[in-house]
Write a protein that holds these residues in place. Sequence first.
Motif, PDB file in Angstrom:
ATOM      1  N   ARG A 190       0.829  -1.214   0.000  1.00 53.57           N
ATOM      2  CA  ARG A 190       0.000   0.000   0.000  1.00 53.57           C
ATOM      3  C   ARG A 190       0.863   1.264   0.000  1.00 53.57           C
ATOM      4  NH1 ARG A 190      -2.757  -3.464   3.297  1.00 53.57           N
ATOM      5  NH2 ARG A 190      -1.883  -2.540   5.194  1.00 53.57           N
TER       6      ARG A 190
ATOM      7  N   VAL B 118      -7.882  -0.764  -6.506  1.00 57.52           N
ATOM      8  CA  VAL B 118      -8.599  -0.044  -5.443  1.00 57.52           C
ATOM      9  C   VAL B 118      -9.195  -1.018  -4.441  1.00 57.52           C
ATOM     10  CG1 VAL B 118     -10.633   1.358  -4.955  1.00 57.52           C
ATOM     11  CG2 VAL B 118      -9.058   2.059  -6.764  1.00 57.52           C
ATOM     12  N   HIS B 119      -9.834  -2.085  -4.931  1.00 56.88           N
ATOM     13  CA  HIS B 119     -10.436  -3.060  -4.017  1.00 56.88           C
ATOM     14  C   HIS B 119      -9.363  -3.807  -3.224  1.00 56.88           C
ATOM     15  CE1 HIS B 119     -14.862  -3.176  -5.037  1.00 56.88           C
ATOM     16  NE2 HIS B 119     -14.380  -2.304  -5.910  1.00 56.88           N
TER      17      HIS B 119
ATOM     18  N   ILE C  47      -8.460   6.705  -0.810  1.00 55.82           N
ATOM     19  CA  ILE C  47      -7.917   6.111  -2.030  1.00 55.82           C
ATOM     20  C   ILE C  47      -6.880   7.071  -2.587  1.00 55.82           C
ATOM     21  CG2 ILE C  47      -8.459   5.106  -4.270  1.00 55.82           C
ATOM     22  CD1 ILE C  47      -9.948   3.802  -1.922  1.00 55.82           C
TER      23      ILE C  47
ATOM     24  N   LEU D  55      -4.258   6.103  -7.817  1.00 56.78           N
ATOM     25  CA  LEU D  55      -5.334   5.258  -8.328  1.00 56.78           C
ATOM     26  C   LEU D  55      -6.597   6.064  -8.611  1.00 56.78           C
ATOM     27  CD1 LEU D  55      -5.101   2.141  -5.951  1.00 56.78           C
ATOM     28  CD2 LEU D  55      -3.948   2.504  -8.131  1.00 56.78           C
ATOM     29  N   ALA D  56      -6.928   6.971  -7.700  1.00 52.36           N
ATOM     30  CA  ALA D  56      -8.191   7.697  -7.804  1.00 52.36           C
ATOM     31  C   ALA D  56      -8.276   8.538  -9.069  1.00 52.36           C
ATOM     32  CB  ALA D  56      -8.376   8.582  -6.566  1.00 52.36           C
TER      33      ALA D  56
ATOM     34  N   TRP E  99     -15.334   5.309   1.210  1.00 55.90           N
ATOM     35  CA  TRP E  99     -14.152   5.626   0.426  1.00 55.90           C
ATOM     36  C   TRP E  99     -14.057   7.136   0.212  1.00 55.90           C
ATOM     37  CZ3 TRP E  99     -14.124   1.702  -4.264  1.00 55.90           C
ATOM     38  CH2 TRP E  99     -14.156   0.394  -3.756  1.00 55.90           C
TER      39      TRP E  99
ATOM     40  N   PHE F  53     -11.919   9.611  -2.299  1.00 52.71           N
ATOM     41  CA  PHE F  53     -10.992   9.698  -3.433  1.00 52.71           C
ATOM     42  C   PHE F  53     -10.136  10.949  -3.279  1.00 52.71           C
ATOM     43  CE2 PHE F  53     -14.051   6.733  -5.112  1.00 52.71           C
ATOM     44  CZ  PHE F  53     -13.342   5.934  -6.001  1.00 52.71           C
TER      45      PHE F  53
END
Length: 444
Positions: free
Chosen positions: A71, A103-104, A121, A125-126, A268, A270
């Motif tokens: 991560r 993301v998951h 997030i 990625l976001a 979540w 973002f």
Amino acid sequence: MYPIDLLSPSHLFNNVVSTNTGFLPDKPIPRLPEAYSAWENALSRAQEVLILGENITEEDAQRRADGELWRSQIRELPVISINDLKADKQLLRRAHKVLAFLVHFFVHSIPSDQTAGSVLIPRSLATPLLAVSEILRMAPVLTFADTVLWNWDLINPELPVTIENMHFGVELFSGTEDERNFWFGNAKVEVLGVEMLQLFNEYHSLPNVSDFASVCKINRLLTRLVAILDRVEETLTSMRDLVDPSVFYWQVRPWFNGSASGPSCPTWIFEDGPDASTLDLSGPSAGQSSVMHALDIFLDVDFKLQQRRYPAPSESNKRADVGFMERMRRYMPGAHRDYLSHLANTTRPLRELAKSTPAVKESYNAAVSAVRKFRDSHIRIACLYVVSMARSTAIPVGCPVFAMLQRMERQKNQTGRSTGTGGNELSLLLKSNRDATARAAIKS
């Protein structure tokens, strides 16, 4: 391509839906270009080292360290521009799938004692996921398209696209054969659905629907539809032999959860993105299958209970989430919604034809009955894989006992209602959909 408002369902069939694979692409691409290797490499690494965060105890130092390192590497990634992907829908689909899986993996690999109601997030990625999703006109979350429609490759690239030559579950969360078989079962329905889409196209391509020859043709089409639906129902039922309910419920299904999908699911956030409450973030669901939506539109099933049909909806039907199926369309690629929209706005609705043409009514009702049979089987499968597992006290093989006890304790403190991936009350919803299907039948 012609402007969308000028296309008939038949024309859209040829422009949006593949004659060979339906809503599945003719062949997904296996990997993004080298400029996006950081995403691809992160996904490969995630499948090697990550497990569900709620299965990690404080004593499991190595698992915690592997997850925290992965991560942290994701957080440190630069925001990669998607400009080189914009001109190719296949590349965009692959990017959506890779980013959504990441993301998951990121959210659900965090140990449960490290989440405080929300998860950030990272922009690495976001930002690209939001951008790709906007172009494809679909939700910035893992969807049915990512996990089923785009999650396969050819066993032998030299041979045609057939169910025997397709390898499903290219990307997996749990790495189990149960998960792969789950995707395979869903994908097999989609492959069978190609025949349904061809059938719908044949109906809408008829010069007229009133003469004797056309009525005979329509009845033959509906007879074929019933045979296809029988095979779809058999495929669904066969899942019981391929997917272990406890493995699915405890080791596979938790990865699907989106933002705030249930009482224990974090919200979540973002990074640099819009408020999560303005986005569709439930996660993948069979309710997002474009081919099944096309079937319901073709037969004019009224999930929203807007039409006066017999028998009147029960009180439990009215309590169900009657907007669920419509909401699930927002998770589909926008081009699929275009097809469904035009199919719904046809000038020759089949149910109206069956009402005014006694010779078609019996065949139409047989098709409705076949869909109801399928939904009855769906209810039984859901009870086996979700409802009964939610109430089970058995510790599944391969899962840390302490972590399972914690999860069971959390479930005991919840509402007692089993929910679908999208957070809906599952039994109520499925029974409501089954009853709405039955009401489509034309009564004497």
